[in-house]
Design a protein around this motif. Sequence first.
Motif, PDB file in Angstrom:
ATOM      1  N   GLY A  56       0.803  -1.226   0.000  1.00 51.72           N
ATOM      2  CA  GLY A  56       0.000   0.000   0.000  1.00 51.72           C
ATOM      3  C   GLY A  56       0.832   1.270   0.000  1.00 51.72           C
ATOM      4  N   ARG A  57       2.061   1.187   0.513  1.00 51.61           N
ATOM      5  CA  ARG A  57       2.933   2.361   0.551  1.00 51.61           C
ATOM      6  C   ARG A  57       3.738   2.521  -0.739  1.00 51.61           C
ATOM      7  N   ILE A  58       4.216   1.404  -1.294  1.00 48.60           N
ATOM      8  CA  ILE A  58       5.140   1.529  -2.429  1.00 48.60           C
ATOM      9  C   ILE A  58       4.441   1.458  -3.785  1.00 48.60           C
ATOM     10  N   ARG A  59       3.185   1.013  -3.816  1.00 49.27           N
ATOM     11  CA  ARG A  59       2.492   0.986  -5.104  1.00 49.27           C
ATOM     12  C   ARG A  59       2.330   2.404  -5.678  1.00 49.27           C
ATOM     13  N   PRO A  60       1.852   3.396  -4.893  1.00 51.91           N
ATOM     14  CA  PRO A  60       1.809   4.757  -5.442  1.00 51.91           C
ATOM     15  C   PRO A  60       3.196   5.329  -5.728  1.00 51.91           C
ATOM     16  N   LEU A  61       4.203   4.887  -4.978  1.00 51.11           N
ATOM     17  CA  LEU A  61       5.572   5.322  -5.266  1.00 51.11           C
ATOM     18  C   LEU A  61       5.990   4.812  -6.647  1.00 51.11           C
ATOM     19  N   HIS A  62       5.641   3.559  -6.937  1.00 54.31           N
ATOM     20  CA  HIS A  62       5.954   2.975  -8.251  1.00 54.31           C
ATOM     21  C   HIS A  62       5.277   3.746  -9.380  1.00 54.31           C
ATOM     22  N   THR A  63       3.966   3.999  -9.255  1.00 55.34           N
ATOM     23  CA  THR A  63       3.246   4.676 -10.339  1.00 55.34           C
ATOM     24  C   THR A  63       3.758   6.102 -10.536  1.00 55.34           C
ATOM     25  N   ASN A  64       4.013   6.823  -9.442  1.00 49.70           N
ATOM     26  CA  ASN A  64       4.525   8.184  -9.563  1.00 49.70           C
ATOM     27  C   ASN A  64       5.930   8.202 -10.161  1.00 49.70           C
ATOM     28  N   ALA A  65       6.764   7.237  -9.756  1.00 48.33           N
ATOM     29  CA  ALA A  65       8.137   7.195 -10.271  1.00 48.33           C
ATOM     30  C   ALA A  65       8.153   6.888 -11.766  1.00 48.33           C
ATOM     31  N   VAL A  66       7.327   5.958 -12.185  1.00 47.11           N
ATOM     32  CA  VAL A  66       7.326   5.575 -13.601  1.00 47.11           C
ATOM     33  C   VAL A  66       6.682   6.662 -14.459  1.00 47.11           C
ATOM     34  N   ILE A  67       5.556   7.223 -14.007  1.00 52.06           N
ATOM     35  CA  ILE A  67       4.855   8.219 -14.828  1.00 52.06           C
ATOM     36  C   ILE A  67       5.580   9.557 -14.803  1.00 52.06           C
ATOM     37  N   PHE A  68       5.756  10.119 -13.628  1.00 48.33           N
ATOM     38  CA  PHE A  68       6.235  11.502 -13.549  1.00 48.33           C
ATOM     39  C   PHE A  68       7.750  11.628 -13.520  1.00 48.33           C
ATOM     40  N   ALA A  69       8.443  10.608 -13.013  1.00 43.36           N
ATOM     41  CA  ALA A  69       9.908  10.678 -12.985  1.00 43.36           C
ATOM     42  C   ALA A  69      10.508  10.114 -14.268  1.00 43.36           C
ATOM     43  N   PHE A  70      10.168   8.875 -14.594  1.00 44.31           N
ATOM     44  CA  PHE A  70      10.716   8.224 -15.795  1.00 44.31           C
ATOM     45  C   PHE A  70      10.173   8.862 -17.069  1.00 44.31           C
ATOM     46  N   VAL A  71       8.855   8.811 -17.246  1.00 41.77           N
ATOM     47  CA  VAL A  71       8.247   9.360 -18.464  1.00 41.77           C
ATOM     48  C   VAL A  71       8.409  10.877 -18.511  1.00 41.77           C
ATOM     49  N   GLY A  72       8.222  11.542 -17.380  1.00 44.62           N
ATOM     50  CA  GLY A  72       8.330  12.999 -17.351  1.00 44.62           C
ATOM     51  C   GLY A  72       9.691  13.487 -17.823  1.00 44.62           C
ATOM     52  N   PRO A 116       6.232   6.588   1.014  1.00 40.17           N
ATOM     53  CA  PRO A 116       6.456   5.454   1.928  1.00 40.17           C
ATOM     54  C   PRO A 116       6.099   5.785   3.384  1.00 40.17           C
ATOM     55  N   LEU A 117       6.122   7.077   3.737  1.00 35.03           N
ATOM     56  CA  LEU A 117       5.736   7.482   5.094  1.00 35.03           C
ATOM     57  C   LEU A 117       4.220   7.529   5.275  1.00 35.03           C
ATOM     58  N   GLY A 118       3.481   7.325   4.186  1.00 35.46           N
ATOM     59  CA  GLY A 118       2.019   7.338   4.253  1.00 35.46           C
ATOM     60  C   GLY A 118       1.438   8.736   4.207  1.00 35.46           C
ATOM     61  N   LEU A 119       2.231   9.725   3.806  1.00 42.54           N
ATOM     62  CA  LEU A 119       1.739  11.098   3.677  1.00 42.54           C
ATOM     63  C   LEU A 119       1.157  11.254   2.275  1.00 42.54           C
ATOM     64  N   THR A 120      -0.137  11.069   2.160  1.00 42.56           N
ATOM     65  CA  THR A 120      -0.768  10.971   0.849  1.00 42.56           C
ATOM     66  C   THR A 120      -2.204  11.471   0.884  1.00 42.56           C
ATOM     67  N   THR A 121      -2.667  11.994  -0.255  1.00 44.81           N
ATOM     68  CA  THR A 121      -4.068  12.408  -0.386  1.00 44.81           C
ATOM     69  C   THR A 121      -4.969  11.231  -0.726  1.00 44.81           C
ATOM     70  N   SER A 122      -4.352  10.098  -1.105  1.00 44.77           N
ATOM     71  CA  SER A 122      -5.070   8.879  -1.507  1.00 44.77           C
ATOM     72  C   SER A 122      -5.819   9.034  -2.834  1.00 44.77           C
ATOM     73  N   LYS A 123      -5.479  10.047  -3.627  1.00 43.12           N
ATOM     74  CA  LYS A 123      -6.100  10.246  -4.941  1.00 43.12           C
ATOM     75  C   LYS A 123      -5.175   9.665  -6.004  1.00 43.12           C
ATOM     76  N   GLU A 124      -5.695   8.755  -6.796  1.00 41.41           N
ATOM     77  CA  GLU A 124      -4.882   8.037  -7.781  1.00 41.41           C
ATOM     78  C   GLU A 124      -4.130   8.991  -8.707  1.00 41.41           C
ATOM     79  N   TYR A 125      -2.808   8.777  -8.843  1.00 39.18           N
ATOM     80  CA  TYR A 125      -1.915   9.592  -9.665  1.00 39.18           C
ATOM     81  C   TYR A 125      -1.824  11.040  -9.178  1.00 39.18           C
ATOM     82  N   ALA A 126      -2.456  11.344  -8.049  1.00 34.70           N
ATOM     83  CA  ALA A 126      -2.390  12.694  -7.488  1.00 34.70           C
ATOM     84  C   ALA A 126      -2.227  12.586  -5.972  1.00 34.70           C
ATOM     85  N   GLU A 127      -1.396  11.628  -5.560  1.00 30.93           N
ATOM     86  CA  GLU A 127      -1.275  11.318  -4.132  1.00 30.93           C
ATOM     87  C   GLU A 127      -0.476  12.343  -3.343  1.00 30.93           C
TER      88      GLU A 127
END
Length: 253
Positions: A56-72, A116-127
């Motif tokens: 639950g902590r690293i799944r949004p990290l994965h999506t953000n890293a691949v979309i906004f870091a890698f692709v960006g 990973p610290l759980g500081l998130t808005t819980s909004k998909e791709y906008a966490e």
Amino acid sequence: MNDSTLERFHYDNKIVKYFSAATIIWGLVGMLVGLLAATQLFLPEANLGNPYTTFGRIRPLHTNAVIFAFVGNAIFAGIYYSMPRLLKTPMWNSMLSWFHFWGWQLIIVAAAITLPLGLTTSKEYAELEWPIDIAIAIVWVAFGANMIGTLIKRRERHMYVAIWFYLASFVTVAVLHIFNSFELPVSFMKSYSGYAGVQDALVQWWYGHNAVAFFLTTPFLGLMYYFLPKAANRPVYSYKLSIVHFWSLIFLY
């Protein structure tokens, strides 16, 4: 022709190299985190007994890293390479280019710490929480200002269709991010959405779907119009079709 009559200028390939290197580094990081998350689907103990590496902590990290870091970073490398060549002029402001580069990398690092610290808005791709959202808006607007400034001072008067795709991406992602990020901060790293219930869900997936459209699709179509003819050493088959393509995509999306 006398050499003194020639107008000389150069392209800033250093910023392109930096964005390209960041693309490779963050791509490896994002995919390794994705591999760890995928492994936990059949082997939950792969979180190493650490709450910060649970699915639950690293799944949004994965999506953000691949979309906004890698692709960006790949998008920015392609645009900073192709745009000066299409407009026959260096980017408008090299300081803005470097502000964009380092600002984007710091945003990615902030995401890698907070998610990973759980500081998130819980909004998909906008966490990411509100201070980081503000930083994203500032850096993104700096990127757009640099593009528009380059357009204004261009030597090539014709604006090739790739530039249309770049500008559409900038304008649309800015609108999507800003409107989806209307939040009420209650502390430094906690906020609640400015929308309620169904409205929040509608705005979130208006953002989510169109982020796929204008962050993951449109910029790469623009890059395709530059790099494919270059690779084939032939002009684009039909410029009229490329215009139809652009406006069809804009209106349908």
